[in-house]
Write a protein that holds these residues in place. Structure first.
Motif, PDB file in Angstrom:
ATOM      1  N   ASP A   1      -0.090   7.736   7.652  1.00 33.65           N
ATOM      2  CA  ASP A   1      -0.929   6.936   8.416  1.00 33.65           C
ATOM      3  C   ASP A   1      -0.470   5.545   8.822  1.00 33.65           C
ATOM      4  N   ILE A   2       0.083   4.740   7.584  1.00 29.60           N
ATOM      5  CA  ILE A   2       0.707   3.439   7.962  1.00 29.60           C
ATOM      6  C   ILE A   2       1.791   3.626   8.717  1.00 29.60           C
ATOM      7  N   ASN A   3       2.903   4.776   8.106  1.00 30.20           N
ATOM      8  CA  ASN A   3       4.076   4.547   8.941  1.00 30.20           C
ATOM      9  C   ASN A   3       4.447   5.959   8.956  1.00 30.20           C
ATOM     10  N   PRO A   4       4.159   6.575  10.339  1.00 33.89           N
ATOM     11  CA  PRO A   4       4.368   7.930  10.675  1.00 33.89           C
ATOM     12  C   PRO A   4       5.659   8.528  10.442  1.00 33.89           C
TER      13      PRO A   4
ATOM     14  N   GLU B   1       0.849  -1.256  -0.013  1.00 33.26           N
ATOM     15  CA  GLU B   1      -0.006  -0.099   0.004  1.00 33.26           C
ATOM     16  C   GLU B   1       1.055   1.238  -0.119  1.00 33.26           C
ATOM     17  N   ILE B   2       2.074   1.105   0.805  1.00 34.45           N
ATOM     18  CA  ILE B   2       2.797   2.391   0.878  1.00 34.45           C
ATOM     19  C   ILE B   2       3.459   2.573  -0.537  1.00 34.45           C
ATOM     20  N   LEU B   3       3.713   1.585  -1.317  1.00 35.25           N
ATOM     21  CA  LEU B   3       4.362   1.745  -2.713  1.00 35.25           C
ATOM     22  C   LEU B   3       3.529   2.346  -3.694  1.00 35.25           C
ATOM     23  N   LYS B   4       2.143   1.882  -3.689  1.00 36.04           N
ATOM     24  CA  LYS B   4       1.093   2.231  -4.527  1.00 36.04           C
ATOM     25  C   LYS B   4       0.852   3.877  -4.014  1.00 36.04           C
ATOM     26  N   SER B   5       0.660   4.267  -2.722  1.00 34.91           N
ATOM     27  CA  SER B   5       0.737   5.592  -2.455  1.00 34.91           C
ATOM     28  C   SER B   5       1.820   6.523  -2.926  1.00 34.91           C
TER      29      SER B   5
ATOM     30  N   VAL C   1      -2.853  14.072  -0.133  1.00 34.81           N
ATOM     31  CA  VAL C   1      -3.637  12.629   0.365  1.00 34.81           C
ATOM     32  C   VAL C   1      -2.764  11.504   0.300  1.00 34.81           C
ATOM     33  N   GLU C   2      -2.162  11.169  -0.947  1.00 35.68           N
ATOM     34  CA  GLU C   2      -1.409  10.014  -0.885  1.00 35.68           C
ATOM     35  C   GLU C   2      -0.447   9.781   0.104  1.00 35.68           C
ATOM     36  N   PHE C   3       0.410  11.086   0.308  1.00 36.60           N
ATOM     37  CA  PHE C   3       1.467  10.978   1.201  1.00 36.60           C
ATOM     38  C   PHE C   3       0.875  11.013   2.707  1.00 36.60           C
ATOM     39  N   GLY C   4      -0.415  11.491   2.896  1.00 31.71           N
ATOM     40  CA  GLY C   4      -0.880  11.239   4.322  1.00 31.71           C
ATOM     41  C   GLY C   4      -1.265   9.725   4.414  1.00 31.71           C
ATOM     42  N   LYS C   5      -1.756   9.017   3.379  1.00 36.86           N
ATOM     43  CA  LYS C   5      -1.941   7.585   3.617  1.00 36.86           C
ATOM     44  C   LYS C   5      -0.811   6.960   3.953  1.00 36.86           C
ATOM     45  N   ILE C   6       0.397   7.278   3.389  1.00 40.50           N
ATOM     46  CA  ILE C   6       1.789   6.622   3.863  1.00 40.50           C
ATOM     47  C   ILE C   6       2.101   6.761   5.270  1.00 40.50           C
TER      48      ILE C   6
END
Length: 169
Positions: A134-137, A105-109, A127-132
């Protein structure tokens, strides 16, 4: 065996010296001991098979063999110990799957975020970097791009916002 043992025991209760009843009780005990020994060997085989499967990382087979061993002797300490070890292996395996999914998911985002950033679509990039994050602060790359995007947003003047609004309308 159980019913026969009860019958022969009843005979001995009335006739304690009955030699045939004593003989058959002894034979029943021998057969039950043999059955118990075979049962123990089968249990040990299942335990060994479970340990081998666990050693090679085959959690499903290890669980199957362990279930057979537990069915034969649910109170065996070795079975309980192996159950705990298997539970830990399952947790570790599930954790690894979760980490792999998160990495995917990190690679996709990351790819989408970079694409949006390069095309100056900073809102979608954020938004996409925020998703990353969220997974790995602690994701350094996502933090850096978020800093850049926030810096760009701070530089936008009110007249530019009005222009964007007008274009949007």
């Amino acid at each position: 065996y159980i019913r026969a043992r009860e019958e022969f025991q009843s005979v001995l209760d009335f006739y304690p010296q009955h030699s045939v009843a004593k003989k058959y009780l002894a034979l029943i005990k021998q057969d039950l001991d043999k059955m118990q020994l075979r049962r123990k060997k089968v249990e040990e085989h299942y335990l060994a098979s479970s340990k081998q499967a666990l050693a090679r990382g085959d959690i499903l087979s290890a669980g199957k063999y362990l279930a057979f061993a537990e069915e034969l002797n649910p109170e065996d300490l070795e079975v309980k110990k192996l159950q705990m070890q298997l539970a830990q292996e399952k947790e570790e395996y599930e954790r690894q799957i979760l980490v792999a999914r998160q990495q995917k998911e990190i690679l996709k985002s990351w790819a989408r975020g970079i694409k949006h950033f390069k095309s100056s679509d900073f809102v979608e990039a954020k938004v996409e970097f925020g998703k990353i994050l969220d997974i790995n602060p602690e994701h350094a790359g996502a933090k850096e791009y978020m800093r850049k995007i926030n810096s760009i947003f701070q530089e936008i003047t009110s007249s530019q916002v009005s222009d964007f609004y007008a274009k949007g309308l």
